[in-house]
Design a protein around this motif. Structure first.
Motif, short mmCIF file in Angstrom:
data_model
loop_
_atom_site.label_atom_id
_atom_site.label_comp_id
_atom_site.label_asym_id
_atom_site.label_seq_id
_atom_site.Cartn_x
_atom_site.Cartn_y
_atom_site.Cartn_z
N LEU A 73 0.91 -1.14 0.00
CA LEU A 73 0.22 -0.08 0.03
C LEU A 73 0.91 1.26 -0.20
N ASP A 74 0.25 2.46 -0.22
CA ASP A 74 0.89 3.58 -0.09
C ASP A 74 0.64 4.16 1.38
N TYR A 75 1.54 4.40 2.25
CA TYR A 75 1.07 4.67 3.46
C TYR A 75 1.16 6.25 3.85
N ARG A 76 1.43 7.13 2.89
CA ARG A 76 1.29 8.58 3.16
C ARG A 76 0.13 9.16 3.89
N GLU A 77 -1.11 8.77 3.38
CA GLU A 77 -2.17 9.43 4.26
C GLU A 77 -2.02 8.74 5.53
N LEU A 78 -1.67 7.31 5.53
CA LEU A 78 -2.02 6.68 7.44
C LEU A 78 -0.88 7.60 7.95
N LEU A 79 0.24 8.19 7.53
CA LEU A 79 1.17 8.64 8.30
C LEU A 79 0.36 9.91 8.71
N THR A 80 -0.40 10.63 8.34
CA THR A 80 -0.82 11.95 8.84
C THR A 80 -1.97 11.54 10.05
N THR A 81 -2.18 10.42 9.95
CA THR A 81 -3.34 9.79 10.98
C THR A 81 -2.29 9.38 12.53
N VAL A 82 -1.08 9.21 12.24
CA VAL A 82 -0.42 8.70 13.53
C VAL A 82 -0.56 9.63 14.88
N ALA A 83 -0.80 9.17 15.81
CA ALA A 83 -1.26 9.88 17.03
C ALA A 83 -0.62 9.36 18.26
N VAL A 84 0.82 8.78 18.07
CA VAL A 84 1.71 8.39 18.92
C VAL A 84 2.92 8.89 18.80
N PRO A 85 3.74 9.20 19.84
CA PRO A 85 5.16 9.96 19.39
C PRO A 85 5.77 9.18 18.25
N ALA A 86 6.61 9.87 17.44
CA ALA A 86 7.20 9.14 16.38
C ALA A 86 8.62 9.77 16.20
N LEU A 87 9.54 8.86 15.81
CA LEU A 87 10.89 9.24 15.36
C LEU A 87 11.23 8.78 14.10
N VAL A 88 11.60 9.62 13.30
CA VAL A 88 12.21 9.23 11.76
C VAL A 88 13.61 9.54 11.76
N VAL A 89 14.50 8.44 11.42
CA VAL A 89 15.77 8.30 11.39
C VAL A 89 16.39 7.98 9.97
N ASN B 270 21.81 5.04 18.77
CA ASN B 270 21.05 5.04 20.14
C ASN B 270 20.79 6.38 20.65
N ALA B 271 21.57 7.35 20.78
CA ALA B 271 21.44 8.62 21.01
C ALA B 271 20.07 9.22 20.90
N ALA B 272 19.84 9.03 19.30
CA ALA B 272 18.49 9.47 19.00
C ALA B 272 17.49 8.63 19.52
N LEU B 273 17.45 7.54 19.75
CA LEU B 273 16.59 6.70 20.10
C LEU B 273 16.25 7.12 21.71
N HIS B 274 17.52 7.41 22.40
CA HIS B 274 17.31 8.04 23.68
C HIS B 274 16.60 9.09 23.93
N ASP B 275 16.97 10.19 23.03
CA ASP B 275 16.32 11.63 23.23
C ASP B 275 14.87 11.39 22.90
N PHE B 276 14.58 10.65 22.10
CA PHE B 276 13.04 10.31 21.61
C PHE B 276 12.33 9.74 22.64
N LEU B 277 12.83 8.73 23.51
CA LEU B 277 12.01 8.01 24.50
C LEU B 277 12.35 8.66 25.71
N ASP B 278 13.04 9.88 25.93
CA ASP B 278 13.19 10.62 27.14
C ASP B 278 12.17 11.78 27.15
N GLN B 279 11.59 12.19 25.88
CA GLN B 279 10.54 13.14 25.88
C GLN B 279 9.37 13.17 26.61
#
Length: 265
Positions: free
Chosen positions: A196-212, A256-265
């Motif tokens: 599928l194309d997930y672009r529209e789905l991503l606009t509905t994401v309602a949880v914290p998200a990190l893109v790396v 891992n530092a990016a993960l840490h910062d994300f989880l620490d928010q």
């Protein structure tokens, strides 16, 4: 210690390490769960329970020939979560194909996901040319095996400059590719061609998200990460310098530092 579980008619090989909130890591193609070892160590040290599994067709899990859709991978992932009796929401991370599986998981099971990490992946559906190419590569893998494919793709999976600079990492990445069953890899390629194309789905994401993304990723360039970051409300973006398509292995401390910062928010 490696464990196995019977889920959805197959045997899944997995690791379940640590205690605390559950963090599920989904590997990419054509790899296995060992690609996540630097993150397993870091996340368990931070108090997480980390689950890594070999997807069907990969590693030590059952090889199923034919065509394996992202939906099948996603349902396998949460069947394992159910097998492990994890009732709380999980943080879900995926890299490359694993990131697309994570998006499919969010489509199917949004209420079960507390956070999303999408690494070196992209949300767009397949183009006609891409559809043909994935099926051609699948045919090639079935005819020739993984050796040539692994050798050709090593300097693309990692930044080419890291192949010589990081021989142990390069050896690990090459071994994962070379040891993957051609039937499993081909089935996944055919399934991804139908995604599928997930672009529209991503606009509905309602949880914290990190893109790396790795700064020098050839397969999923920074522009793809910026697209997802723009689509997902309130998401964070981390661009990892000195890395290609596998920043979690090429620059594990920064990843891992990016993960840490994300989880620490």
């Amino acid at each position: 210690m490696t464990r196995t579980a019977e889920v959805n008619g197959i045997t899944v090989s997995f690791d379940d390490t640590g205690d605390g909130p559950a963090f599920v890591l989904v590997h990419g193609h054509p790899f296995d769960r060992s690609m996540w070892w630097p993150q397993v160590a870091a996340l368990t040290a931070e108090g997480y329970r980390v689950v890594t599994a070999d997807l069907r067709g990969y590693g030590r899990s059952t090889v199923v020939p034919g065509l394996t859709t992202l939906e099948t991978f996603a349902r396998d992932t949460f069947a394992l979560v159910d097998h492990l009796e994890i009732d709380d929401e999980v943080v879900l991370a995926g890299l490359s194909m694993g990131g697309q599986i994570a998006m499919e998981c969010y489509r199917l099971f949004p209420e079960r996901i507390a956070g999303l990490v999408l690494a070196d992946t992209f949300p767009q559906g397949e183009t006609p040319a891409g559809h043909a190419h994935r099926n051609q590569v699948a045919d090639r893998l079935l005819a020739e095996g993984m050796a040539g494919y692994a050798a050709e793709n090593l300097p693309k999976m990692m930044a080419a400059y890291n192949v010589e600079k990081m021989p142990q990492v390069a050896e690990h990445v090459h071994a994962m590719m070379a040891h993957t069953a051609p039937e499993g890899a081909a089935a996944a390629l055919r399934g991804r061609a139908e995604r599928l194309d997930y672009r529209e789905l991503l606009t509905t994401v309602a949880v914290p998200a990190l893109v790396v993304v790795g700064r020098d990723d050839e397969f999923t360039p920074v522009a793809d990460a910026e697209l997802m970051h723009g689509l997902i409300p309130g998401s964070q973006l981390a661009v990892i310098d000195g890395a290609g398509h596998l920043p979690n292995l090429e620059q594990p401390a920064a990843f891992n530092a990016a993960l840490h910062d994300f989880l620490d928010q």
